[in-house]
Design an enzyme around this catalytic site. Structure first.
Site, short mmCIF file in Angstrom:
data_model
loop_
_atom_site.label_atom_id
_atom_site.label_comp_id
_atom_site.label_asym_id
_atom_site.label_seq_id
_atom_site.Cartn_x
_atom_site.Cartn_y
_atom_site.Cartn_z
N GLU A 135 8.51 5.92 10.57
CA GLU A 135 8.05 4.62 9.95
C GLU A 135 7.20 4.86 8.88
O GLU A 135 6.15 5.19 9.02
CB GLU A 135 7.44 3.68 11.28
CG GLU A 135 7.43 2.22 10.81
CD GLU A 135 7.13 1.43 11.95
OE1 GLU A 135 7.87 1.30 12.79
OE2 GLU A 135 5.83 0.67 11.84
N ALA A 160 2.45 -8.35 7.62
CA ALA A 160 2.33 -9.60 8.47
C ALA A 160 2.59 -10.73 7.54
O ALA A 160 2.36 -10.94 6.46
CB ALA A 160 1.09 -9.60 9.03
P1 FAD Z 1 10.63 -11.77 19.29
O1 FAD Z 1 11.79 -10.92 20.01
O2 FAD Z 1 10.85 -13.12 18.78
O3 FAD Z 1 9.45 -11.95 20.45
C1 FAD Z 1 8.28 -12.67 20.29
C2 FAD Z 1 7.81 -13.46 21.44
O4 FAD Z 1 8.69 -14.51 21.81
C3 FAD Z 1 7.95 -12.49 22.81
O5 FAD Z 1 6.72 -13.02 23.75
C4 FAD Z 1 9.29 -13.05 23.57
O6 FAD Z 1 9.25 -12.80 24.80
C5 FAD Z 1 9.43 -14.40 23.12
N1 FAD Z 1 10.63 -14.83 22.89
C6 FAD Z 1 11.70 -14.31 22.30
N2 FAD Z 1 12.76 -15.33 21.97
C7 FAD Z 1 12.49 -16.29 22.62
C8 FAD Z 1 13.14 -17.57 22.67
N3 FAD Z 1 14.46 -17.87 22.53
N4 FAD Z 1 12.45 -18.73 23.44
C9 FAD Z 1 11.52 -18.26 24.10
N5 FAD Z 1 10.38 -17.33 23.60
C10 FAD Z 1 11.16 -16.22 23.32
N6 FAD Z 1 5.52 -6.97 12.55
C11 FAD Z 1 5.70 -7.33 11.12
O7 FAD Z 1 5.10 -8.27 10.78
N7 FAD Z 1 6.40 -6.44 10.35
C12 FAD Z 1 6.91 -5.36 10.77
O8 FAD Z 1 7.53 -4.86 9.87
C13 FAD Z 1 6.82 -4.99 12.11
N8 FAD Z 1 7.32 -3.90 12.86
C14 FAD Z 1 7.54 -3.64 13.99
C15 FAD Z 1 8.27 -2.69 14.49
C16 FAD Z 1 8.25 -2.30 15.98
C17 FAD Z 1 9.03 -1.17 16.27
C18 FAD Z 1 7.30 -2.96 16.83
C19 FAD Z 1 7.44 -3.02 18.26
C20 FAD Z 1 6.74 -4.25 16.41
C21 FAD Z 1 6.61 -4.63 14.97
N9 FAD Z 1 6.03 -5.74 14.33
C22 FAD Z 1 6.22 -5.75 13.18
C23 FAD Z 1 5.40 -6.56 15.12
C24 FAD Z 1 6.30 -8.03 15.62
O9 FAD Z 1 6.54 -8.44 14.70
C25 FAD Z 1 5.42 -8.51 16.72
O10 FAD Z 1 5.04 -7.91 17.98
C26 FAD Z 1 5.72 -9.95 16.97
O11 FAD Z 1 4.57 -10.63 17.60
C27 FAD Z 1 7.00 -10.09 17.86
O12 FAD Z 1 8.08 -9.66 17.16
P2 FAD Z 1 9.63 -9.44 17.91
O13 FAD Z 1 10.49 -9.35 16.97
O14 FAD Z 1 9.16 -8.68 18.99
O15 FAD Z 1 9.65 -11.06 18.48
#
Ligand code: FAD
Length: 300
Positions: free
Chosen positions: A20, A54
């Site tokens: 990454e 972010a």
């Molecule tokens: P989601 O899958 O949408 O989940 C977020 C929260 O909402 C979780 O608590 C989940 O349980 C809940 N949730 C999900 N769907 C629903 C629903 N339909 N209804 C109610 N609750 C729901 N951040 C950046 O800004 N840029 C990046 O490039 C980046 N890269 C990353 C790469 C990896 C491998 C990882 C692990 C994280 C990365 N992040 C990045 C951080 C990530 O964006 C944050 O952790 C963010 O807070 C959650 O993203 P997510 O895609 O997991 O969200």
């Protein structure tokens, strides 16, 4: 790249290594990412991802460096796309671009909230609230363009120790399963330092019917300062034994780096021995730790 090479690699017999990068914001940072890309070019790296800042803050830079990594260094590049910072229309345009330019896929993320938001995520007006919505949108754009799911791989984030905003682990797993059901092909995990947490996470994934590969995210910690930073930022627990080892190095940065690498090497060795499909390295735009780990693993 052959059809769906990422998935073929994830399901194949050889461990998958992904790395990454993040888009640089300064000239020195730009030199650093190019140096890392140059040093890693030609290694057996299944794909390289590039993060999005972010709140969607790196916008054009993610794609600019994604193109550069692909065109100049020949990585299979999977750019990160976040709901944060974009309207639905902008996301459609970005996904259409990635599909038409034949990127092998992308990482679908909700995104971290912008720095001035007090840590609270608010989805943009006319935007998407969850990564699962972005996965569904990407599959819709593929269909509109006659591109099969096998030609465009979608990765999503998984949290072995639960997403920090989630009320409980079961709810988090439920939403992860929903995100995968929308059309995700693999999960890359948040970094972790205790393999038991990953093994337990994979068991819980399989129990609720998540069948896609789960790529463990590994960060070779470079210093005690970075350990504190990542722990505060991600909410991930760092084992006391690792913290004590790093602390014992005092100001000897080389010794601390060796400890971080040794820990990562033991983690990866055990993960692969126990059937993990490979590993995702958070390289922080530095090639040295990745090269050292790859060469040690090759010589095992
Ligand atoms: P989601 O899958 O949408 O989940 C977020 C929260 O909402 C979780 O608590 C989940 O349980 C809940 N949730 C999900 N769907 C629903 C629903 N339909 N209804 C109610 N609750 C729901 N951040 C950046 O800004 N840029 C990046 O490039 C980046 N890269 C990353 C790469 C990896 C491998 C990882 C692990 C994280 C990365 N992040 C990045 C951080 C990530 O964006 C944050 O952790 C963010 O807070 C959650 O993203 P997510 O895609 O997991 O969200």
């Amino acid at each position: 790249m052959s059809k769906n090479q990422i998935i073929a690699r994830l399901e194949g017999d050889t461990p998958v290594v992904s790395v990454e990068f993040f888009p640089p914001k300064t000239e020195a940072g730009a030199e650093q990412i190019l140096e890392a890309a140059r040093a890693l070019q030609g290694r057996d790296i299944a794909f390289a991802s590039i993060t999005c800042g972010a709140g969607g803050s790196t916008r054009g830079l993610t794609l600019e460096y994604g193109r550069l990594l692909r065109e100049e260094f020949h990585f299979h590049v999977v750019p990160h796309v976040t709901c944060a910072g974009y309207s639905r229309r902008e996301l459609e345009e970005m996904l259409d671009y990635l599909i038409e330019a034949k990127f092998p896929g992308f990482m679908a993320l909700r995104g971290d909230p912008p720095k001035d938001s007090g840590g609270i995520f608010k989805h943009p007006p006319n935007g998407l609230a969850h990564a699962s919505d972005l996965v569904a949108l990407a599959r819709e754009r593929c269909r509109l363009r006659g591109v099969s799911a096998e030609d465009f791989s979608i990765g999503v984030a998984g949290y072995p120790g639960k997403h920090p905003e989630s009320s409980d682990a079961a709810a988090d797993m439920h939403w992860l399963a929903h995100k995968v059901a929308q059309g995700s092909d693999f999960i890359t995990t948040q970094l972790f330092f205790d393999n038991a947490v990953y093994f337990d996470f994979v068991v819980r994934c399989r129990e609720i019917g998540i069948k896609v590969p789960v790529l463990p995210g590994i960060l070779p910690l470079p210093s005690i300062a970075q350990a504190h930073k990542f722990s505060a930022f991600s909410g991930v627990t760092i084992p006391v034994a690792l913290m004590e080892k790093l602390e014992s190095c005092g100001s000897d940065s080389e010794a601390a780096e060796k400890i971080g690498l040794e820990w990562a090497f033991s983690q990866i060795s055990e993960l692969l021995a126990c059937g993990a499909p490979g590993f995702h390295l958070y390289i922080l735009n530095r090639a040295k730790p990745a090269l050292s780990l790859l060469s040690r693993l090759a010589n095992r």
